[in-house]
Write a protein that holds these residues in place. Sequence first.
Motif, PDB file in Angstrom:
ATOM      1  N   THR A 116      -9.401 -13.817 -11.702  1.00 53.33           N
ATOM      2  CA  THR A 116     -10.559 -12.924 -11.539  1.00 53.33           C
ATOM      3  C   THR A 116     -10.337 -11.553 -12.188  1.00 53.33           C
ATOM      4  O   THR A 116     -11.151 -10.653 -12.019  1.00 53.33           O
ATOM      5  CB  THR A 116     -10.901 -12.747 -10.049  1.00 53.33           C
ATOM      6  N   THR A 117      -9.221 -11.400 -12.881  1.00 51.97           N
ATOM      7  CA  THR A 117      -8.982 -10.175 -13.655  1.00 51.97           C
ATOM      8  C   THR A 117      -8.515 -10.568 -15.051  1.00 51.97           C
ATOM      9  O   THR A 117      -7.930 -11.641 -15.250  1.00 51.97           O
ATOM     10  CB  THR A 117      -7.909  -9.276 -12.999  1.00 51.97           C
TER      11      THR A 117
ATOM     12  N   THR B 102      -8.110  -2.347 -19.995  1.00 48.15           N
ATOM     13  CA  THR B 102      -9.223  -1.780 -20.765  1.00 48.15           C
ATOM     14  C   THR B 102      -8.702  -0.908 -21.904  1.00 48.15           C
ATOM     15  O   THR B 102      -9.174  -0.995 -23.055  1.00 48.15           O
ATOM     16  CB  THR B 102     -10.145  -0.943 -19.845  1.00 48.15           C
TER      17      THR B 102
ATOM     18  N   ARG C 251     -13.548 -13.006 -20.543  1.00 53.64           N
ATOM     19  CA  ARG C 251     -13.993 -13.084 -19.137  1.00 53.64           C
ATOM     20  C   ARG C 251     -14.069 -14.538 -18.687  1.00 53.64           C
ATOM     21  O   ARG C 251     -13.532 -14.908 -17.638  1.00 53.64           O
ATOM     22  CB  ARG C 251     -15.366 -12.398 -19.017  1.00 53.64           C
TER      23      ARG C 251
ATOM     24  N   SER D 161     -10.725 -16.341 -18.470  1.00 56.99           N
ATOM     25  CA  SER D 161     -10.009 -15.971 -17.246  1.00 56.99           C
ATOM     26  C   SER D 161     -10.553 -16.727 -16.053  1.00 56.99           C
ATOM     27  O   SER D 161      -9.787 -17.313 -15.272  1.00 56.99           O
ATOM     28  CB  SER D 161     -10.114 -14.459 -17.016  1.00 56.99           C
TER      29      SER D 161
ATOM     30  N   ASP E  93     -16.080 -13.311  -8.446  1.00 53.53           N
ATOM     31  CA  ASP E  93     -16.111 -11.930  -8.944  1.00 53.53           C
ATOM     32  C   ASP E  93     -15.068 -11.767 -10.045  1.00 53.53           C
ATOM     33  O   ASP E  93     -14.115 -12.536 -10.149  1.00 53.53           O
ATOM     34  CB  ASP E  93     -15.824 -10.952  -7.798  1.00 53.53           C
ATOM     35  N   TYR E  94     -15.263 -10.726 -10.854  1.00 51.15           N
ATOM     36  CA  TYR E  94     -14.367 -10.521 -11.997  1.00 51.15           C
ATOM     37  C   TYR E  94     -14.279  -9.024 -12.268  1.00 51.15           C
ATOM     38  O   TYR E  94     -15.254  -8.274 -12.086  1.00 51.15           O
ATOM     39  CB  TYR E  94     -14.924 -11.258 -13.219  1.00 51.15           C
ATOM     40  N   SER E  95     -13.086  -8.582 -12.682  1.00 52.20           N
ATOM     41  CA  SER E  95     -12.902  -7.161 -12.990  1.00 52.20           C
ATOM     42  C   SER E  95     -11.855  -6.992 -14.086  1.00 52.20           C
ATOM     43  O   SER E  95     -11.073  -7.909 -14.365  1.00 52.20           O
ATOM     44  CB  SER E  95     -12.477  -6.392 -11.727  1.00 52.20           C
ATOM     45  N   ILE E  96     -11.851  -5.826 -14.702  1.00 55.70           N
ATOM     46  CA  ILE E  96     -10.855  -5.477 -15.720  1.00 55.70           C
ATOM     47  C   ILE E  96     -10.195  -4.175 -15.283  1.00 55.70           C
ATOM     48  O   ILE E  96     -10.892  -3.184 -15.017  1.00 55.70           O
ATOM     49  CB  ILE E  96     -11.488  -5.301 -17.111  1.00 55.70           C
ATOM     50  N   SER E  97      -8.890  -4.166 -15.227  1.00 54.74           N
ATOM     51  CA  SER E  97      -8.169  -2.962 -14.806  1.00 54.74           C
ATOM     52  C   SER E  97      -8.228  -1.902 -15.901  1.00 54.74           C
ATOM     53  O   SER E  97      -8.466  -2.202 -17.088  1.00 54.74           O
ATOM     54  CB  SER E  97      -6.708  -3.302 -14.488  1.00 54.74           C
ATOM     55  N   ASP E  98      -7.998  -0.643 -15.511  1.00 57.08           N
ATOM     56  CA  ASP E  98      -8.019   0.461 -16.479  1.00 57.08           C
ATOM     57  C   ASP E  98      -6.940   0.275 -17.545  1.00 57.08           C
ATOM     58  O   ASP E  98      -7.140   0.595 -18.726  1.00 57.08           O
ATOM     59  CB  ASP E  98      -7.801   1.792 -15.752  1.00 57.08           C
TER      60      ASP E  98
ATOM     61  N   TYR F 264     -24.461 -11.558 -14.853  1.00 55.39           N
ATOM     62  CA  TYR F 264     -23.885 -10.931 -13.660  1.00 55.39           C
ATOM     63  C   TYR F 264     -24.411  -9.527 -13.411  1.00 55.39           C
ATOM     64  O   TYR F 264     -24.251  -8.969 -12.318  1.00 55.39           O
ATOM     65  CB  TYR F 264     -22.355 -10.922 -13.738  1.00 55.39           C
TER      66      TYR F 264
END
Length: 639
Positions: free
Chosen positions: A607-608, A567, A598, A601, A559-564, A375
């Motif tokens: 996606t998070t 983290t 990842r 999920s 799409d994929y993300s990790i919140s603060d 990615y």
Amino acid sequence: MPCVADWLNCPLSIAQGIFAQNNPDPEWEGKVTEYFREKLKENNATNWVPSLNDVPLHYLKPNSLVKFRCMIQDMFDPEFYMNIYETVDTHTKTRVMHFGKYRDIAECGPHQEIDLNPTKIVTAERQTFYCVPVPGESAWVKEISFDFFGYMFMSQARVCPSTSYTPSRHKRSYEEDEDMELHPSKQREQHLGSVADIHGSGEPKRLETEASATHQTISLNCSSPLDLNFPLPGEKGPACLVKMYGNWDNFKVNDVLEVYGILSVDPVLNVLNNEDRENSSSPVDCMDTVEEQRVHSPPASLVPRIHVILAQKLQHINPLLPACLNEEESKIFVSSFMSELSPVRAELLGFLTHAFLGDSLAAEYLILHLISTVYARRDVLPLGKFTINLSGCPRNSVFTEHVYRIIQQLVPASYRLQMTIENMNCLQLKPHKDYTVNRLVSGVLQLASNTSLVIDETLLEQGQLDTRGVHNVTALGHLITWQKVDYDFSYHQMEFPCNINVLITSEGRSLLPSDCQVHLQPQLIPPNMEEHMNSLLTAVLPSILNKFRIYLSLLRLLDYSISDEVTKAVEDDFVEMRKNDPESITADDLHRTLLIARFLSLSAGQTTLSRERWLKAKQLEALRKAGLQQQKSVNGNEL
């Protein structure tokens, strides 16, 4: 009906009309493109355009609109052509303006000659790409892509050919085409009556005279049969010279495209190319060698030309998914499928568990592997690659072959590389530049993005690797570690980034690097392995199989993300893990566990990253390591 519309059967007539209305305004070219773009949006009109992937060339009408799903294997030097020119009637001296775009041969009527005065000619540039079908494309992709129109088109072509065009080329076999190419005089004699006259009515007489004369030029009889330069051995399908008229800088080697353009298979191309070979008595006449001409201007009956009107890069080649997921209709499709994701995942896990003889952990890791993709790249490190080494596979068994067959049924493109001493010493894995014919000679590792490469190491026996063998093994390691393939340009190596999912099957630990080793732990040993695997494939319903295919392709594109917040929680958890077990927990473990979290999920449609998925990833890793440790203690050596 769309299938008989002028824009589909006679696109050059449409272009001619727009040219006549707008000349000398250069905007006419953009208006042609826009006209066809709008037409293809109407009532699923793209489904009515015949595809070179589905319909044999001899059933397609020359100069009609076609489409082609392909990979760019090589790109040739740009070429100049007459974009606008004038013809003069030799009797009446009447002048007529013509356009040369979308054509290989200049249009010139009876008693007309081209005015070669430079002030009367507007030249332009076009880029030629040598394109091949997507390497390793699965049979189910071809079958689904061959839609209702393809079936109707073939049925009508076989039963009742068009009254306006009767395909005659189907009477010639591949060998006859080769014979025509290797014996230019036969080609000239056969097509003498149909050769386009671009210089006036006297030209056919000159050709006829030359056809009957004794040629003293270089003979091609000793040339090898035309090599279509497919990357994978045993591949079939059409290769095409795709001629692009604008924005070709957006495309590069190994890109997967779908092009819509005008099909050119004019036999006069063969005559003119052969004439060039025969008339070039010195290097001044023609800088290209005979071999280079043969590669860059092959017979149109074997390698047709497509003059591109519209082209787009493909995110994927799964025909069960919308081509572009950003459109409103596509979002509805995605939303609908995501609502039933959980049962699809459960069924896929059960299906793969049976394939792995009851090992649900190996099945879980394979799902994560199949949805993995590069990615991003941070410096030289490819993020998202997830190469698995499935160890513990039975040696010299049909097991690995059938595992590959199952993967083949799930992914749009794949290839099984049998890692034997002979293959490593003989196969050409890396593409290389052949300067004699000025082309990029393909290799097995010239694959499209998101191709699944299964390396079967269970067939490897003791033996000696020669120089090529060592280079091939090194190339595989380089691909796995960096997701790059070095193309050999003789004087230097050029790195081409790639995105290839690699699965290694082996008895013990693989000789090749991997991101994750999973040791197979069968819960059952069927008395007949082949029968067990075959029954597994025949038992699954086609509708369920299609859901598996959509599931794996779709999740790669999310799409994929990790919140603060998550983290910070992961960092704290990793610090605690290091305190408890500083010897065995490393930064590589953190990276791998984050990667697994990842894909876990995404496999659930999330996606998070959540705390729950992070804990699940840690649990999977603990089970995997326990299995490896158990096998190590049983065997008494490292896997």
